[in-house]
Design an enzyme around this catalytic site. Structure first.
Site, short mmCIF file in Angstrom:
data_model
loop_
_atom_site.label_atom_id
_atom_site.label_comp_id
_atom_site.label_asym_id
_atom_site.label_seq_id
_atom_site.Cartn_x
_atom_site.Cartn_y
_atom_site.Cartn_z
N GLU A 137 5.19 -5.97 1.81
CA GLU A 137 4.64 -6.43 0.53
C GLU A 137 4.41 -5.26 -0.44
O GLU A 137 3.28 -5.01 -0.85
CB GLU A 137 3.30 -7.14 0.78
CG GLU A 137 3.40 -8.36 1.67
CD GLU A 137 2.04 -8.96 2.02
OE1 GLU A 137 2.01 -10.14 2.40
OE2 GLU A 137 1.03 -8.25 1.93
N GLY A 170 0.77 -1.23 0.00
CA GLY A 170 0.00 0.00 0.00
C GLY A 170 0.81 1.28 0.00
O GLY A 170 0.23 2.37 -0.08
N CYS A 197 -16.97 0.74 -26.22
CA CYS A 197 -18.35 1.19 -26.18
C CYS A 197 -18.88 1.23 -24.76
O CYS A 197 -19.73 0.41 -24.37
CB CYS A 197 -19.21 0.29 -27.06
SG CYS A 197 -18.54 0.23 -28.73
N ARG A 223 2.74 -1.38 -5.74
CA ARG A 223 2.63 -0.11 -6.45
C ARG A 223 3.84 0.80 -6.27
O ARG A 223 4.27 1.47 -7.21
CB ARG A 223 1.39 0.61 -5.92
CG ARG A 223 1.02 1.90 -6.59
CD ARG A 223 -0.02 2.63 -5.71
NE ARG A 223 -1.11 1.78 -5.34
CZ ARG A 223 -2.22 1.60 -6.06
NH1 ARG A 223 -2.37 2.26 -7.18
NH2 ARG A 223 -3.18 0.81 -5.63
N TYR A 257 -11.70 3.27 -10.51
CA TYR A 257 -11.52 4.01 -9.25
C TYR A 257 -11.51 5.51 -9.45
O TYR A 257 -11.10 6.24 -8.56
CB TYR A 257 -10.17 3.68 -8.59
CG TYR A 257 -9.72 2.26 -8.55
CD1 TYR A 257 -10.46 1.29 -7.87
CD2 TYR A 257 -8.52 1.89 -9.13
CE1 TYR A 257 -9.99 -0.02 -7.81
CE2 TYR A 257 -8.05 0.58 -9.06
CZ TYR A 257 -8.80 -0.36 -8.39
OH TYR A 257 -8.34 -1.64 -8.33
C1 LIG Z 1 -2.37 -5.95 -3.44
C2 LIG Z 1 -1.67 -6.35 -2.19
C3 LIG Z 1 -0.44 -5.78 -1.85
C4 LIG Z 1 0.24 -4.72 -2.67
O1 LIG Z 1 -0.43 -3.51 -2.65
P1 LIG Z 1 0.28 -2.25 -3.33
O2 LIG Z 1 -0.67 -1.14 -3.16
O3 LIG Z 1 0.48 -2.58 -4.76
O4 LIG Z 1 1.56 -2.01 -2.62
C5 LIG Z 1 0.18 -6.24 -0.71
N1 LIG Z 1 -0.38 -7.18 0.07
C6 LIG Z 1 -1.57 -7.75 -0.22
C7 LIG Z 1 -2.12 -8.77 0.67
C8 LIG Z 1 -2.26 -7.33 -1.35
O5 LIG Z 1 -3.45 -7.88 -1.63
#
Ligand SMILES: *Cc1c(COP(=O)(O)O)cnc(C)c1O
Length: 425
Positions: A273, A239, A355, A276, A316
């Site tokens: 994790e 995130g 479309c 983005r 979004y």
């Molecule tokens: C999608 C996801 C991420 C990555 O999110 P980003 O916004 O791309 O960093 C990390 N952990 C889990 C469990 C996710 O579903």
């Protein structure tokens, strides 16, 4: 931020003119910068070095096998959400013991494959998934480790469709229920439930939601440890933001400065994790203007890229900075802003051929005068761009190109009409 820069009125990816790629490969085309992937990954490693985290690149945002290979070569682990992603990662040379696996609906087959591969950790999203994992683990002699995904109930202040850590979300379990899960399964013989997993949403452009979520998780971990459970890992999910506009997202060092002090000397292995924040700014989508059109007071630039290529604006209402690949004098920009004020720009919608009314890439956007044949770059399209693309309207998917220094190569060829029907019977 990235290696997409204007030089002499034209956009370059590293040392390659973007227009040259578009001419050779055609449009729409995704173009990625190797150096951007590398630098974003390395900045995270450096920023969090003190805690020596396991960094698991989140595959789903940008999953081309060549991109996975690039990250594997840098030493990255992987965050996966399906058996298909596990397959990609292993084919790319990723190490199974650096793979963590989340997702609310893992099938028996996917779970068995991941157990056999020997992944590092299952991130468990419900009691019944955990019961099933225990059953499947008991049929294997592999050691299986799991973390429980908990909902810290914090608001990441992002789009409601990408908010994942609130109470009413389908992901993870509430803190109240989480304790019961440990009491029931925390000392199981077949799996080692020894971690807590958080993923609160995306993009999270401030550090506060992480601080709140981690503090809540630490209180919970103390409680679990007091009750005799062994907790070894804390996975804070992904995130971290990307720069859709210049300077919009905190940098890796900002997130680290907020997170590290909370976890120092806690005896927890940190797992990250990021998706983005690594891939977002590493890619652009290049599209060509097909027609200019007036509709009432509105001007439309109709381009050959569409919602099937990049769905984020439709899904979004996401903002992507768009600017011509080749500009006239006075129109070269350094900053990507949603309030650009350059004399001579004109308000227009950038729309695709699909479309659907929601098939737009930008609405009421100030852009330099455009004409048929002009190339536009849609920036920060590396994450959830190609990966979310489809063949809707029987449009073959775009090509993907990877630039490295002075050269580029096709890492996924453009689909052709035969690809549209080749697996139909
Ligand atoms: C999608 C996801 C991420 C990555 O999110 P980003 O916004 O791309 O960093 C990390 N952990 C889990 C469990 C996710 O579903």
């Amino acid at each position: 931020m990235d290696y997409f820069k204007y030089k002499d009125n034209q956009l370059f990816c590293e040392n390659v003119p973007v227009a040259q790629i578009a001419q050779q490969i055609g449009t729409p085309v995704y173009i990625y910068s190797t150096a951007t992937f590398q630098s974003h990954y390395k900045k995270l490693v450096e920023a969090f070095a003190e805690l020596e985290p396991l960094i698991c690149y989140s595959v789903k945002g940008c999953s081309n096998i060549n991109i996975c290979r690039l990250l594997a070569e840098l030493g990255s682990g992987f965050d996966i959400v399906s058996g298909g992603e596990l397959y990609r990662v292993l084919q790319a040379g990723g190490q199974a013991d650096k793979v963590v696996y989340a997702g609310v609906g893992k099938t028996d087959e996917e779970i068995r494959q991941a157990i056999e591969a020997g992944i590092a950790c299952f991130n468990i999203e419900s009691e019944s998934e955990l019961e099933n994992l225990i059953l499947l683990a008991s049929q294997s002699d592999r050691r299986v480790q799991a973390a429980l995904r908990v909902n810290p109930d914090v608001d990441p202040k992002t789009h409601r469709y990408t908010t994942t850590g609130k109470k009413e979300s389908k992901f993870g379990v509430n803190l109240e229920r989480a304790l019961k899960v440990f009491e029931e399964f925390g000392h199981d013989d077949h799996i080692k439930l020894n971690g807590i997993h958080l993923h609160i949403g995306s993009p999270v452009n401030t550090v506060e939601p992480y601080i709140q979520a981690i503090k809540k998780a630490l209180v919970f971990i103390d409680e679990l440890r007091d009750k005799g459970f062994t907790i070894e890992t804390l996975n804070v999910g992904g995130g971290f933001g990307a720069d859709y506009t210049t300077g919009e997202a905190p940098i890796a060092a900002d997130y680290a400065a907020a997170i590290i002090p909370l976890l120092r000397d806690k005896g927890l292995r940190l797992i990250l994790e990021p998706g983005r924040s690594i891939s977002g700014n590493a890619g652009i989508l290049v599209t060509k203007v097909l027609y200019m059109k007036q509709g009432g007071d509105k001007t439309f630039a109709i381009v050959d890229g569409a919602m099937n290529d990049l769905i984020r604006p439709a899904l979004y209402e996401a903002f992507h900075f768009i600017w011509p690949v080749q500009v006239a004098d006075g129109f070269a920009v350094e900053n990507r802003s949603n309030t650009i004020e350059i004399p001579g720009t004109q308000k227009m919608d950038v729309v695709g051929p699909v479309c659907e009314t929601s098939d737009f890439l930008a609405q009421d956007r100030l852009l330099p005068p455009l004409q048929r044949g002009d190339l536009l770059s849609i920036f920060t399209a590396g994450a959830y761009g190609f990966a979310m693309s489809s063949q809707y309207n029987s449009r073959p998917r775009a090509a993907e190109i990877l630039v490295e220094g002075d050269s580029f190569r096709v890492i996924r060829r453009r689909e052709c009409y035969e690809d549209l029907i080749s697996i139909e019977k």
